[in-house]
Scaffold this active site. Structure first.
Site, short mmCIF file in Angstrom:
data_model
loop_
_atom_site.label_atom_id
_atom_site.label_comp_id
_atom_site.label_asym_id
_atom_site.label_seq_id
_atom_site.Cartn_x
_atom_site.Cartn_y
_atom_site.Cartn_z
N GLY A 1 -2.10 -1.91 10.70
CA GLY A 1 -2.54 -3.28 10.49
C GLY A 1 -2.16 -3.74 9.10
N GLN B 1 -3.13 -8.58 1.46
CA GLN B 1 -2.50 -7.39 0.88
C GLN B 1 -1.09 -7.65 0.36
OE1 GLN B 1 -3.61 -5.06 4.57
NE2 GLN B 1 -3.69 -3.41 3.07
N CYS C 1 -6.23 2.92 4.06
CA CYS C 1 -5.78 1.56 3.76
C CYS C 1 -4.50 1.63 2.93
CB CYS C 1 -6.87 0.82 2.98
SG CYS C 1 -6.43 -0.88 2.57
N LEU C 2 -3.52 0.81 3.31
CA LEU C 2 -2.26 0.79 2.56
C LEU C 2 -2.47 0.34 1.12
CD1 LEU C 2 -0.01 -0.76 5.37
CD2 LEU C 2 -0.06 1.64 4.63
N HIS D 1 -11.29 -4.20 9.88
CA HIS D 1 -10.78 -3.78 8.56
C HIS D 1 -9.92 -4.90 7.96
CE1 HIS D 1 -8.75 -0.58 5.89
NE2 HIS D 1 -7.91 -1.60 5.82
N GLU D 2 -9.03 -5.49 8.78
CA GLU D 2 -8.15 -6.57 8.28
C GLU D 2 -8.96 -7.82 7.95
OE1 GLU D 2 -5.60 -5.27 7.55
OE2 GLU D 2 -5.47 -3.65 9.01
N HIS E 1 -10.37 -7.62 4.61
CA HIS E 1 -9.38 -7.96 3.57
C HIS E 1 -9.37 -9.47 3.31
CE1 HIS E 1 -7.31 -4.26 2.52
NE2 HIS E 1 -7.04 -3.97 3.78
O1 GNR Z 1 -2.73 1.89 8.56
C1 GNR Z 1 -3.97 1.77 8.55
N1 GNR Z 1 -4.72 2.69 9.22
C2 GNR Z 1 -6.07 2.52 9.46
C3 GNR Z 1 -6.76 3.63 9.94
C4 GNR Z 1 -8.11 3.54 10.22
C5 GNR Z 1 -8.77 2.34 10.03
C6 GNR Z 1 -8.09 1.23 9.54
C7 GNR Z 1 -6.75 1.33 9.25
S1 GNR Z 1 -5.89 -0.08 8.68
C8 GNR Z 1 -4.59 0.68 7.77
C9 GNR Z 1 -3.60 -0.35 7.31
C10 GNR Z 1 -4.27 -1.28 6.33
O2 GNR Z 1 -4.54 -0.99 5.20
N2 GNR Z 1 -4.61 -2.46 6.77
O3 GNR Z 1 -5.27 -3.31 5.95
NI NI Z 2 -6.33 -2.11 4.53
#
Ligand code: GNR
Ligand code: NI
Length: 179
Positions: free
Chosen positions: A55, A60, A100-101, A142-143, A146
């Protein structure tokens, strides 16, 4: 001799990393779903797949608009682009080891709704609703965090968050010297 270089049709974008203060900005609603936005969506998919991640929120890549992309399939076959997403129903609880990236290298358990129903605009500007469960539901939540300037490390203790911040800052200082 004239050299003509084919224009890049897609671009990989730079991903901001914790504790960059720009990750704390609250995104504003998208007002017009136009070609410029569709280009951004394409660039976000390329950036996410290249990372690789499941995601990516516009926040980001330093674009503070309410837009996210996700694909939790193992073969890049289920791309989702959600514009102005709103969760209209939540059900159940699930705990996931999240990464999270923008917080590279760290994984911690986070509790979220197991199932969600989300309303959004698609790439054509059409209003749609979808139901998501499991990893896709977790990823969308999660997104959407952000887009509010929130990171998964905010669910951890202050001590854990500071430890992660210090390690990432130290790592970045070393990287800067090597480069
Ligand atoms: O790549 C991602 N893996 C992930 C694994 C578990 C829960 C959420 C994520 S999102 C993350 C990519 C990211 O940072 N998206 O904002
Ligand atoms: Ni993230």
């Amino acid at each position: 001799m004239v050299l003509r270089v084919a224009p890049e049709i897609m671009a990989k974008l730079k991903i901001l990393e914790f504790p960059d203060p720009r990750l704390r900005k609250k995104a504003v609603p998208v007002e017009s779903v136009n070609d410029e936005l569709r280009t951004l969506i394409g660039d976000m998919f390329e950036t996410m797949y290249d990372a690789p991640g499941i995601g990516l929120a516009a926040t980001q890549v330093d674009v503070h608009k309410r837009l996210l992309v996700a694909d939790v399939s193992p073969d890049k076959s289920e791309p989702h682009a959600l514009i102005n997403p709103v969760i209209v129903e939540k059900d159940g609880v699930t705990v996931t080891d999240e990464g999270c990236l923008s917080v590279p290298g760290y994984y911690e358990e986070v509790e979220r709704a197991e199932q969600i129903r989300v309303r959004f605009l698609d790439r054509d500007g059409e209003e749609r609703e979808m139901e998501a469960t499991g990893l896709l539901a977790v990823c969308i939540q999660h997104e959407m965090d952000h887009l509010e300037g929130k990171l998964f490390v905010d669910y951890l203790s202050e001590a854990k968050r500071q430890r992660i911040r210090k390690k990432l800052e130290k790592e970045r200082r070393h990287t800067a010297v090597v480069m």
